[in-house]
Motif scaffolding. Structure first.
Motif: not given
Lengths: 228, 228
Positions: B69-94
């Motif tokens: 994830v990039m924040i302008p002028r502040k830099g980049a950081h590794v994306a966080e993984l929320s439970v919702k994110d993982i559920i979303d991904v698995l929904e699509i994967r299914s």
DNA sequence: ACTAAGTATATTATATACAAAATACTGTAT
DNA sequence: ATACAGTATTTTGTATATAATATACTTAGT
């Protein structure tokens, strides 16, 4: 603090690379930059009055998105669209639209249902006026509304990307080969299923809807084979 | 021309940015770079003995991929993984695993079927040896084999991306919460359906397979809620 | 000790510089 | 005309430089 100030967003700074990214992206999607056309960094940099650096960064993102193909030391060009590519995309869309519609049936709000209702109405109006550009816009919007109602951001992201990959082409075939009347009927049916919260039926309708588009598209290509 | 020479590929040059991209990507997927961790250009550039330029370009691609994830002028950081994110991904994967499996049922070759058969066997061997790392590898491979058999490259691309987005997390929960025996059974059933070319059944099995994973994952999170 | 202002340092965003490779151009031999 | 060698030009890939912003670090005031 005065009210006026609180309305101003001081954090709306957008890096050049983002502006360039969106600009190039739009140009590719809208077909201004044709498939196969070379993207030369200096050329864009000069045209936009910036240096090569932000242009390069924009192109890297477009590459990952699949809109641009890079060949090391040779440069970037707009991705070509083969018939296979389009079929592949529609195959995926058929599945994802089904999923989005199923999820939407569970999660959509009354307000969102109304928005879809209005969208269908406006689509029908554009149909009467023979406004092709408007038809495409409203068709795209219909699907966006459903994706948003799925409450799955990653799904929205993927679907947007897929849609954009074949948008250049849609403009061509939707104009000549699809029948808006059928489209509006299909949209209406999906809306009805959503309203009844019938996820399973809505899902299958959405899948069929995209499969129909795939057929329309295939017809287009068999008829225009010689033009390629 | 002598045979030996024709085996040498003179075009295997890879730009630094690509090497860096893959290296950072792997580090994020494997969890060496933790969610939320800042990615500072100079730091990586120095560590790898290159300039900032190719590092920046690599980060841009990772951003579009959703791993950063990039924040302008502040830099980049590794994306966080929320439970919702993982559920979303698995929904699509299914949904996509279902599609891939359905397509594979139509298009898979005998050789590919054999590869899957071998994969299941190796998975079972790792199970007996309690080799968790090997289990994960073979599980990932199983799905890759099916995706490839779908003959839809864009589908492969999207699925790979989704898989990688949650891989960091899979390593954690698959170790403690899934039962390999059930997994091997499900893989076997999918294989049988593919062998019989029963697309509809294979599709539903594949969907259920991922939904089961989603449940395992949900269980993991409800049990470990306090740890977050 | 805690806050706030001011300063120093680090980091990003963009521009420029330069080497290496790819492409375009030119002239010569056939 | 065509093919080819050699050169000039363009373009990419990477490094470096510079300006602007963000962060960290004082230090004075309470």
């Amino acid at each position: 603090m005065p009210g006026k100030l609180s309305n101003i967003n001081f954090n709306d700074y957008k890096p050049l690379r983002e502006v360039i990214f969106e600009s190039l992206r739009q140009a590719i999607i809208m077909g201004e930059l044709k498939p196969g056309e070379r993207l030369m960094e200096i050329q864009f940099a000069e045209k936009m009055g910036v240096s090569r650096t932000p242009v390069r960064e924009a192109i890297r993102k477009l590459e990952l998105e699949g809109l641009v193909v890079m060949i090391p030391r040779k440069g970037a060009h707009v991705a070509e669209l083969s018939v296979k590519d389009i079929i592949d995309v529609l195959e995926i869309r058929s599945s994802l639209d089904g999923l989005a519609t199923k999820l939407a049936a569970e999660r959509i709000t009354e307000e969102e249902l109304n928005n879809i209702k209005n969208n269908i109405q406006q689509f029908a109006q554009n149909m009467e006026k023979n406004n092709v550009q408007g038809l495409i816009k409203k068709d795209v919007e219909f699907h966006e509304l459903i994706y948003k109602a799925s409450r799955n951001e990653k799904l929205v992201h993927i679907a947007t990307n897929l849609k954009d990959q074949i948008h250049r082409f849609r403009v061509v075939y939707l104009k000549d080969y699809s029948s808006p009347k059928e489209l509006v009927k299909e949209h209406q049916d999906i809306y009805d299923a959503l309203k009844k919260r019938d996820g399973i039926y809505a899902e299958s309708l959405a899948g069929i809807h995209i499969n129909n588009q795939q057929e329309t598209m295939t017809t287009y290509f068999t008829k225009n084979k010689n033009k390629r």
